[in-house]
Motif scaffolding. Sequence first.
Motif, PDB file in Angstrom:
ATOM      1  N   HIS A  16       1.581 -12.879 -19.856  1.00 32.17           N
ATOM      2  CA  HIS A  16      -0.065 -12.962 -19.185  1.00 32.17           C
ATOM      3  C   HIS A  16       0.085 -14.611 -18.643  1.00 32.17           C
ATOM      4  CE1 HIS A  16      -4.718 -13.446 -18.747  1.00 32.17           C
ATOM      5  NE2 HIS A  16      -3.961 -12.826 -17.261  1.00 32.17           N
ATOM      6  N   ALA A  17       0.407 -14.098 -16.991  1.00 29.74           N
ATOM      7  CA  ALA A  17       0.062 -15.297 -16.247  1.00 29.74           C
ATOM      8  C   ALA A  17      -1.211 -15.094 -15.140  1.00 29.74           C
ATOM      9  CB  ALA A  17       1.329 -15.617 -15.634  1.00 29.74           C
ATOM     10  N   ILE A  18      -1.067 -16.627 -14.479  1.00 28.23           N
ATOM     11  CA  ILE A  18      -2.296 -16.720 -13.596  1.00 28.23           C
ATOM     12  C   ILE A  18      -1.734 -17.067 -12.786  1.00 28.23           C
ATOM     13  CG2 ILE A  18      -4.885 -16.707 -13.101  1.00 28.23           C
ATOM     14  CD1 ILE A  18      -5.622 -16.506 -16.450  1.00 28.23           C
ATOM     15  N   LEU A  19      -1.989 -16.598 -11.508  1.00 21.59           N
ATOM     16  CA  LEU A  19      -2.271 -17.911 -10.191  1.00 21.59           C
ATOM     17  C   LEU A  19      -3.483 -18.077  -9.593  1.00 21.59           C
ATOM     18  CD1 LEU A  19       0.318 -18.560  -8.077  1.00 21.59           C
ATOM     19  CD2 LEU A  19       0.146 -15.868  -7.384  1.00 21.59           C
ATOM     20  N   VAL A  20      -3.595 -18.851  -9.094  1.00 24.88           N
ATOM     21  CA  VAL A  20      -4.870 -19.314  -8.738  1.00 24.88           C
ATOM     22  C   VAL A  20      -4.980 -20.179  -7.201  1.00 24.88           C
ATOM     23  CG1 VAL A  20      -7.643 -20.602  -8.802  1.00 24.88           C
ATOM     24  CG2 VAL A  20      -6.352 -19.485 -11.132  1.00 24.88           C
ATOM     25  N   LEU A  21      -5.225 -19.119  -6.012  1.00 24.66           N
ATOM     26  CA  LEU A  21      -4.903 -20.561  -5.184  1.00 24.66           C
ATOM     27  C   LEU A  21      -6.417 -20.784  -4.713  1.00 24.66           C
ATOM     28  CD1 LEU A  21      -2.667 -17.684  -5.135  1.00 24.66           C
ATOM     29  CD2 LEU A  21      -1.568 -19.204  -3.831  1.00 24.66           C
ATOM     30  N   SER A  22      -6.722 -21.605  -3.636  1.00 21.38           N
ATOM     31  CA  SER A  22      -7.491 -21.972  -3.005  1.00 21.38           C
ATOM     32  C   SER A  22      -7.502 -22.237  -1.359  1.00 21.38           C
ATOM     33  CB  SER A  22      -8.445 -22.736  -3.549  1.00 21.38           C
ATOM     34  OG  SER A  22      -7.498 -24.398  -3.208  1.00 21.38           O
ATOM     35  N   PHE A  23      -7.870 -21.881  -0.123  1.00 23.57           N
ATOM     36  CA  PHE A  23      -8.178 -21.998   0.706  1.00 23.57           C
ATOM     37  C   PHE A  23      -8.993 -22.368   1.519  1.00 23.57           C
ATOM     38  CE2 PHE A  23      -5.171 -18.942  -1.299  1.00 23.57           C
ATOM     39  CZ  PHE A  23      -3.907 -18.999  -0.534  1.00 23.57           C
ATOM     40  N   PRO A  24      -8.919 -22.988   2.688  1.00 23.62           N
ATOM     41  CA  PRO A  24      -9.681 -23.783   3.491  1.00 23.62           C
ATOM     42  C   PRO A  24     -10.476 -22.355   4.180  1.00 23.62           C
ATOM     43  CG  PRO A  24      -7.752 -23.527   4.799  1.00 23.62           C
ATOM     44  CD  PRO A  24      -7.499 -23.177   3.760  1.00 23.62           C
ATOM     45  N   ASP A  25      -9.767 -20.757   4.554  1.00 22.82           N
ATOM     46  CA  ASP A  25     -10.880 -19.683   5.637  1.00 22.82           C
ATOM     47  C   ASP A  25     -10.089 -19.074   5.022  1.00 22.82           C
ATOM     48  OD1 ASP A  25      -8.448 -19.936   7.398  1.00 22.82           O
ATOM     49  OD2 ASP A  25      -9.207 -21.729   8.113  1.00 22.82           O
ATOM     50  N   LYS A  26     -10.642 -17.461   5.161  1.00 19.92           N
ATOM     51  CA  LYS A  26      -9.441 -16.076   4.945  1.00 19.92           C
ATOM     52  C   LYS A  26      -8.124 -15.852   6.033  1.00 19.92           C
ATOM     53  CE  LYS A  26     -10.356 -11.418   4.853  1.00 19.92           C
ATOM     54  NZ  LYS A  26     -10.327 -11.318   3.253  1.00 19.92           N
ATOM     55  N   GLU A  27      -8.207 -16.423   6.998  1.00 22.18           N
ATOM     56  CA  GLU A  27      -6.855 -16.663   8.478  1.00 22.18           C
ATOM     57  C   GLU A  27      -5.990 -17.639   7.070  1.00 22.18           C
ATOM     58  OE1 GLU A  27      -9.723 -17.428   8.994  1.00 22.18           O
ATOM     59  OE2 GLU A  27     -10.544 -15.776   9.906  1.00 22.18           O
TER      60      GLU A  27
END
Length: 96
Positions: A47-58
């Motif tokens: 099991h691995a988890i990838l977590v990302l954050s972005f400033p907007d949906k685009e």
Amino acid sequence: MTRVVVNHLRLAAPLTESVIGAAGEVCEQILAAGARSVSVVQVDDGHAILVLSFPDKETEERVSTDIGGPWMREHLLPLLSGPPERSSGVLVAGTP
């Protein structure tokens, strides 16, 4: 508004050193393309988890289409026991 993507990756085989190295490289590409943060967490051999954050949906969609998707198909899909469990939404509390 910050958007967060969480991918649970169920592995049929453990992450290899070459995949871990390639993950570091793609994390840099994702950040350069506008992501706020990106992390790969190895929970255990299956099991691995990838977590990302972005400033907007685009930005989320562009990075997923142009960088993340192709990289996942090349490096991670052969190791998975099933499809990624992907969740995406707006951060309502905390930090990205």
